[in-house]
Scaffold this motif. Structure first.
Motif, PDB file in Angstrom:
ATOM      1  N   VAL A 231       0.836  -1.204   0.000  1.00 14.57           N
ATOM      2  CA  VAL A 231       0.000   0.000   0.000  1.00 14.57           C
ATOM      3  C   VAL A 231       0.870   1.253   0.000  1.00 14.57           C
ATOM      4  N   ASP A 232       1.946   1.247   0.778  1.00 14.41           N
ATOM      5  CA  ASP A 232       2.827   2.417   0.838  1.00 14.41           C
ATOM      6  C   ASP A 232       3.480   2.709  -0.510  1.00 14.41           C
ATOM      7  N   ALA A 233       3.618   1.670  -1.345  1.00 12.77           N
ATOM      8  CA  ALA A 233       4.258   1.854  -2.653  1.00 12.77           C
ATOM      9  C   ALA A 233       3.331   2.513  -3.670  1.00 12.77           C
ATOM     10  N   ILE A 234       2.052   2.674  -3.335  1.00 12.58           N
ATOM     11  CA  ILE A 234       1.097   3.292  -4.261  1.00 12.58           C
ATOM     12  C   ILE A 234       1.370   4.788  -4.343  1.00 12.58           C
ATOM     13  N   TYR A 235       1.461   5.286  -5.551  1.00  6.76           N
ATOM     14  CA  TYR A 235       1.724   6.711  -5.741  1.00  6.76           C
ATOM     15  C   TYR A 235       0.529   7.512  -5.230  1.00  6.76           C
ATOM     16  N   GLY A 236       0.784   8.435  -4.335  1.00  3.15           N
ATOM     17  CA  GLY A 236      -0.270   9.245  -3.739  1.00  3.15           C
ATOM     18  C   GLY A 236      -0.473   8.946  -2.269  1.00  3.15           C
ATOM     19  N   GLY A 239       3.245   8.965   4.045  1.00  2.00           N
ATOM     20  CA  GLY A 239       3.473   8.409   5.371  1.00  2.00           C
ATOM     21  C   GLY A 239       3.411   6.888   5.346  1.00  2.00           C
ATOM     22  N   GLU A 240       3.102   6.305   6.490  1.00  2.56           N
ATOM     23  CA  GLU A 240       3.043   4.857   6.628  1.00  2.56           C
ATOM     24  C   GLU A 240       1.602   4.427   6.867  1.00  2.56           C
ATOM     25  N   SER A 241       1.135   3.511   6.051  1.00  8.27           N
ATOM     26  CA  SER A 241      -0.227   3.013   6.194  1.00  8.27           C
ATOM     27  C   SER A 241      -0.314   2.053   7.385  1.00  8.27           C
ATOM     28  N   GLU A 242      -1.535   1.768   7.797  1.00  4.31           N
ATOM     29  CA  GLU A 242      -1.774   0.850   8.910  1.00  4.31           C
ATOM     30  C   GLU A 242      -2.746  -0.230   8.434  1.00  4.31           C
ATOM     31  N   VAL A 243      -2.330  -1.480   8.537  1.00  2.89           N
ATOM     32  CA  VAL A 243      -3.154  -2.607   8.100  1.00  2.89           C
ATOM     33  C   VAL A 243      -3.449  -3.503   9.296  1.00  2.89           C
ATOM     34  N   ARG A 244      -4.724  -3.807   9.485  1.00  4.20           N
ATOM     35  CA  ARG A 244      -5.146  -4.741  10.539  1.00  4.20           C
ATOM     36  C   ARG A 244      -5.915  -5.882   9.885  1.00  4.20           C
ATOM     37  N   ILE A 245      -5.590  -7.092  10.301  1.00  5.66           N
ATOM     38  CA  ILE A 245      -6.211  -8.290   9.722  1.00  5.66           C
ATOM     39  C   ILE A 245      -6.849  -9.106  10.839  1.00  5.66           C
ATOM     40  N   ARG A 246      -8.083  -9.492  10.620  1.00  3.21           N
ATOM     41  CA  ARG A 246      -8.696 -10.462  11.523  1.00  3.21           C
ATOM     42  C   ARG A 246      -9.301 -11.572  10.681  1.00  3.21           C
ATOM     43  N   GLN A 247      -9.268 -12.766  11.229  1.00  4.42           N
ATOM     44  CA  GLN A 247      -9.708 -13.928  10.473  1.00  4.42           C
ATOM     45  C   GLN A 247     -11.066 -14.383  10.958  1.00  4.42           C
ATOM     46  N   PRO A 250     -12.310 -19.320   7.442  1.00  2.08           N
ATOM     47  CA  PRO A 250     -11.153 -19.447   6.552  1.00  2.08           C
ATOM     48  C   PRO A 250     -10.760 -18.148   5.859  1.00  2.08           C
ATOM     49  N   PHE A 251     -11.448 -17.051   6.137  1.00  6.67           N
ATOM     50  CA  PHE A 251     -11.255 -15.826   5.365  1.00  6.67           C
ATOM     51  C   PHE A 251     -10.658 -14.701   6.202  1.00  6.67           C
ATOM     52  N   HIS A 252     -10.003 -13.770   5.478  1.00  2.00           N
ATOM     53  CA  HIS A 252      -9.408 -12.595   6.108  1.00  2.00           C
ATOM     54  C   HIS A 252     -10.306 -11.381   5.889  1.00  2.00           C
ATOM     55  N   MET A 253     -10.506 -10.620   6.941  1.00  2.19           N
ATOM     56  CA  MET A 253     -11.157  -9.320   6.850  1.00  2.19           C
ATOM     57  C   MET A 253     -10.094  -8.266   7.136  1.00  2.19           C
ATOM     58  N   VAL A 254      -9.848  -7.402   6.151  1.00  2.00           N
ATOM     59  CA  VAL A 254      -8.724  -6.470   6.218  1.00  2.00           C
ATOM     60  C   VAL A 254      -9.242  -5.045   6.383  1.00  2.00           C
ATOM     61  N   GLU A 255      -8.664  -4.343   7.337  1.00  3.67           N
ATOM     62  CA  GLU A 255      -8.929  -2.918   7.516  1.00  3.67           C
ATOM     63  C   GLU A 255      -7.622  -2.164   7.301  1.00  3.67           C
ATOM     64  N   CYS A 256      -7.682  -1.094   6.526  1.00  2.94           N
ATOM     65  CA  CYS A 256      -6.470  -0.358   6.175  1.00  2.94           C
ATOM     66  C   CYS A 256      -6.721   1.143   6.308  1.00  2.94           C
ATOM     67  N   VAL A 257      -5.793   1.830   6.939  1.00  2.51           N
ATOM     68  CA  VAL A 257      -5.824   3.290   7.029  1.00  2.51           C
ATOM     69  C   VAL A 257      -4.656   3.820   6.209  1.00  2.51           C
ATOM     70  N   ILE A 258      -4.963   4.655   5.212  1.00  2.00           N
ATOM     71  CA  ILE A 258      -3.908   5.259   4.400  1.00  2.00           C
ATOM     72  C   ILE A 258      -3.953   6.768   4.584  1.00  2.00           C
ATOM     73  N   TYR A 259      -2.803   7.387   4.398  1.00  2.00           N
ATOM     74  CA  TYR A 259      -2.679   8.830   4.570  1.00  2.00           C
ATOM     75  C   TYR A 259      -2.294   9.461   3.239  1.00  2.00           C
ATOM     76  N   THR A 260      -2.868  10.627   2.980  1.00  2.00           N
ATOM     77  CA  THR A 260      -2.555  11.352   1.761  1.00  2.00           C
ATOM     78  C   THR A 260      -2.634  12.842   2.050  1.00  2.00           C
ATOM     79  N   ARG A 261      -2.359  13.646   1.049  1.00  2.00           N
ATOM     80  CA  ARG A 261      -2.317  15.085   1.289  1.00  2.00           C
ATOM     81  C   ARG A 261      -3.721  15.634   1.540  1.00  2.00           C
ATOM     82  N   PRO A 262      -3.855  16.655   2.369  1.00  2.00           N
ATOM     83  CA  PRO A 262      -5.178  17.192   2.729  1.00  2.00           C
ATOM     84  C   PRO A 262      -5.930  17.814   1.560  1.00  2.00           C
TER      85      PRO A 262
END
Length: 434
Positions: A231-236, A239-247, A250-262
């Motif tokens: 995610v951090d490698a995505i242009y735009g 900072g550093e993204s935050e990824v949380r995974i809960r299972q 058999p499946f993953h539920m992913v929550e992600c917080v990304i930061y970008t310019r205001p």
């Protein structure tokens, strides 16, 4: 990938697991009945004990099938996240049954360790049944493991581990029948004790893993770090993204917080979130859902590029044309500090045309956030905007320091459209007159 696509893919995986669990249930039922009948008829207690062990396996495998079937039910108003955790709950129960079977086997081994066997005739049919059990259990274990890994089913993997131990147990029973015939029961009891301890360890491990998953523990921190890097490698993304995974099952539920310019628009923020979701789905197996939250990064250190006429630090003067500037000044800028990172010579000045496009490709490689320029053509403008670069109007001959001061004061105007319709850097460079 849309939510419906995720749901359809997961439904197919669950149905595949259900088919394997049901087939394993029927096969184990046949084996358990066959062992019990032959053991009772030929008075082979060790085979009868193995039949009870297979009965425990039967309950565990059927519980796995039931959990996968329940997890495959559609989401509802009452269960908006689905019933995937039913499979994890069943894994906990399966682990308990495996522990119980191990304890029963432990008692049998302890009994066999001290009680000598009586003389018996050669147990041909019990030996054949035990050999059949070894082959059938091995086939079941391999299939459960293959599908369990493919769909990330913890209950199937737990059953596969138990089935592999069932192979060893059946082999021990096979040896035990021969040892009983040869009147060497102590070796049989010792081996059964060893197998029972392995069974208890396997069941306890399954219980512990399922317990942690029910508490939403992250059992794969390396996967979280991998997704954050993607995610951090995505242009735009700043900072550093935050990824949380809960299972859930058999499946993953992913929550992600990304930061970008205001200053990013809602439309572009949504586009950035889509890119993050696609990156996560491509690198995270068995995804059920991805939720991406976009946050503005405050007091960020921004990367700024300015076309300048000469190299004089912050006193360099802004050049009048973006593509044909002889130099570019790269800065790191926030509310309180400014740092000159480097000067770059415009290596494309001698090109006859397409200078602007080549300059833009070079700029994008540095993940630039801001451009201060006095003019910019149509193609260059839209290419930079597509790469999340904000463009601000600087007057020609202004110093870079003056432009920075205006930007911090909020008086620098954003360029919201090209300053001219034809990008002059795309026009062929005129030939010099002799």
């Amino acid at each position: 990938m849309t939510g419906n696509a995720f749901e359809q893919k997961n439904k197919q995986a669950l149905q595949r697991g259900q088919r394997v669990a049901l087939a394993a249930t029927l096969a184990t039922l046949v084996l358990a009945l066959l062992k019990a009948l032959v053991g009772w008829h030929y008075q082979a207690p060790v085979l009868v004990a193995d039949a009870f062990h297979s009965g425990a396996d039967l309950l565990a495998i059927f519980a796995s099938y039931f959990g996968l079937w329940l997890a495959g039910k559609k989401k509802s108003v009452r269960f908006p996240y689905g019933l995937y955790k039913a499979e994890t709950l069943v894994t906990l129960l399966v682990g308990g049954l495996i522990v119980w079977a191990g304890v029963e086997l432990l008692g049998e081994g302890w009994h066999k360790l001290w009680v000598p066997a009586g003389a018996v005739g050669f147990p041909l049919l019990p030996l054949l049944v035990s050999a059949l059990s070894v082959v059938a259990s091995l086939f079941i274990a391999l299939k459960e493991r293959q599908v369990g890994l493919a769909i990330n089913s913890q209950s199937l993997l737990a059953n596969a581990g138990e089935s592999f131990l069932d192979v060893a147990t059946s082999a021990v029973v096979l040896c035990g029948l021969l040892l009983s015939y040869w009147r060497l029961p102590y070796v049989e009891g010792a081996v059964i004790l060893l197998i029972s301890l392995l069974v208890i360890k396997l069941g306890g491990g399954s219980c512990w893993t399922a317990f942690l998953l029910l508490l939403d523990a992250n059992l794969d921190p390396q996967l979280s770090r991998t997704l954050e890097q993607q995610v951090d490698a995505i242009y735009g993304v700043k900072g550093e993204s935050e990824v949380r995974i809960r299972q859930a099952g058999p499946f993953h539920m992913v929550e992600c917080v990304i930061y970008t310019r205001p200053t990013l628009s809602l439309f572009r923020a949504h586009e950035l979130a889509d890119r993050a979701e696609q990156a996560i789905a491509a690198h995270c197996p068995h995804v059920e859902s991805v939720f991406v939250h976009v946050e503005p990064l405050r007091d960020e250190l921004r990367s700024v590029i300015v076309p300048v006429a000469e190299i004089s630090g912050l006193q360099s003067r802004v050049h009048g044309h973006f593509g044909r500037a002889p130099y570019f000044l790269l800065l790191r800028l926030n509310e309180h500090e400014v740092e000159i990172e480097d000067f770059y010579f415009n290596e494309f000045l001698d090109e006859p045309k397409f200078i602007g496009l080549k300059v833009i490709k070079a700029i994008v490689a540095y993940r630039v956030d801001l451009l201060f320029t006095s003019s910019i053509g149509e193609i260059s403008f839209y290419m930079l905007r597509d790469n999340f670069v904000d463009i601000y109007a600087a007057e020609e001959e202004q110093t870079v320091q003056e432009v920075i001061d205006q930007f911090r004061a909020g008086s620098l105007q954003a360029i919201t459209q090209p300053t001219h319709s034809i990008d002059q850097s795309l026009v062929e460079k005129p030939l010099e007159q002799p």
